[in-house]
Write an enzyme that holds these catalytic residues in place. Structure first.
Site, PDB file in Angstrom:
ATOM      1  N   LYS A  44       9.541  20.353 -24.158  1.00 58.75           N
ATOM      2  CA  LYS A  44       9.588  20.669 -22.560  1.00 58.75           C
ATOM      3  C   LYS A  44       8.020  20.300 -21.985  1.00 58.75           C
ATOM      4  CE  LYS A  44      10.689  21.624 -18.515  1.00 58.75           C
ATOM      5  NZ  LYS A  44      11.409  20.510 -17.691  1.00 58.75           N
ATOM      6  N   CYS A 124       7.101  13.936 -12.886  1.00 58.61           N
ATOM      7  CA  CYS A 124       8.078  14.902 -12.309  1.00 58.61           C
ATOM      8  C   CYS A 124       8.618  14.978 -10.914  1.00 58.61           C
ATOM      9  CB  CYS A 124       7.586  16.253 -12.772  1.00 58.61           C
ATOM     10  SG  CYS A 124       8.982  17.465 -12.210  1.00 58.61           S
TER      11      CYS A 124
END
Ligand code: RRO
Length: 299
Positions: A44, A124
């Site tokens: 992650k 992101c």
């Protein structure tokens, strides 16, 4: 199995998880390690210290797409660096600033371990402002700062990029990457498509809460956008003799989708939403379906 090499890493199979999916806890990472057809592990995207991320509900799934605004929920860099696997591990370095990214990259590059790589996530969509890779001038600036500070990566190194939509953007981003072709082994195309929204018509509200209901779009719906990004970069790299591998990510739910990513020019293929919804058994399913296509085509 379909083995592949990415930078210095040798993968037994070319299909593995996308960053952010089934990879936050050691239990999930263990599932990926023990799933024979998952060729590598991406962790992650992380920060130096653990983060709770955005408030719930922050995930929305339908039969054709997902929207997420996870907000970089993660266990902190050390947690992931301490996870060991016999498979190649790509540490996804997130971070909230270039300073934080530099610190995390220094720690990771210092590791004297084989079989690890870095996927630097500069894309992101869920942190208020989108990551630096969305625009070529912010990408140049980040890469300049980062490489001035950390020098040449000691491990296999790549960038997770957002989707681009117009030819000028593919060109200008490829020009930036060209300047780092001796440093960057791969790019991963694409992160989720930013700023998607869906509505819950029972409550007349967006389906997720953070950021006014906007989040990153994934799932089958984004396959053609992902393929377009893979193909644009793979074609430019081939034409301009830029030795950077393109990893396809986006919209994969069948072996045919995997095959399409390969046709577009992907060296390896990552799976996000489909893995999230159906768990690590999908690696065998995708492998078997891909195998049948390859057999039918006489490979
Ligand atoms: O954590 C997230 O919200 C997130 C990240 Br870091 C990313 O790169 N892509 C995405 O869809 N969600």
């Amino acid at each position: 199995m379909y083995p592949v090499e990415i930078g210095k890493l040798k993968l037994r199979n070319f299909i593995y998880n996308a960053a952010g999916v089934w990879d936050t806890t050691t239990s999930q990472l263990g599932d990926l390690t023990s799933s024979p057809y998952c060729g590598a592990i991406t962790t992650k995207s992380c920060t130096i210290v653990p983060r709770k991320g955005n408030n719930y509900p922050k995930y929305h799934f339908t039969s054709t797409f997902s929207i997420n605004s996870n907000g970089l929920e993660n266990m902190g860099l050390d947690y992931y660096l301490n996870y060991k696997s016999h498979k190649p591990i790509f540490y996804s370095i997130g971070g909230l600033s270039d300073t934080e990214r530099i610190q995390m990259l220094e720690t990771t590059f210092d590791l004297e371990r084989d079989n690890i790589g870095v996927e630097l996530n500069l894309s992101c969509p869920n942190l208020g402002t989108c990551g630096p890779a969305y625009k070529s001038h912010t990408l140049i600036e980040s890469l300049r700062k980062i490489f001035e500070a950390v020098g040449r990566p000691t491990h296999t190194f790549g960038l997770k990029l957002p989707p681009y939509f117009i030819p000028e953007d593919f060109r200008s981003i490829a020009d930036v990457l060209d300047a780092y072709k001796n440093t960057i082994d791969f790019i991963t195309c694409i992160n989720s498509v930013p700023n998607a929204v869906d509505f819950d018509i029972n409550n007349d509200m967006p389906t997720i809460v953070p950021n006014g209901g906007y989040g990153g779009l994934g799932g089958a719906t984004i396959l053609p956008i992902a393929l377009s990004n893979v193909k644009h970069f793979a074609d430019i790299f081939k034409e301009d003799k830029i030795d950077i591998a393109v990893i396809g990510c986006g919209g994969v739910t069948t072996g045919a989708d995997v095959y399409k990513h390969r046709l577009a020019g992907a060296t390896a293929v990552q799976v996000g939403t489909h893995l999230w919804q159906n768990g690590p058994d999908i690696f065998r399913q995708l492998h078997d379906e891909y195998y049948l296509i390859m057999q039918r085509k006489g490979f």
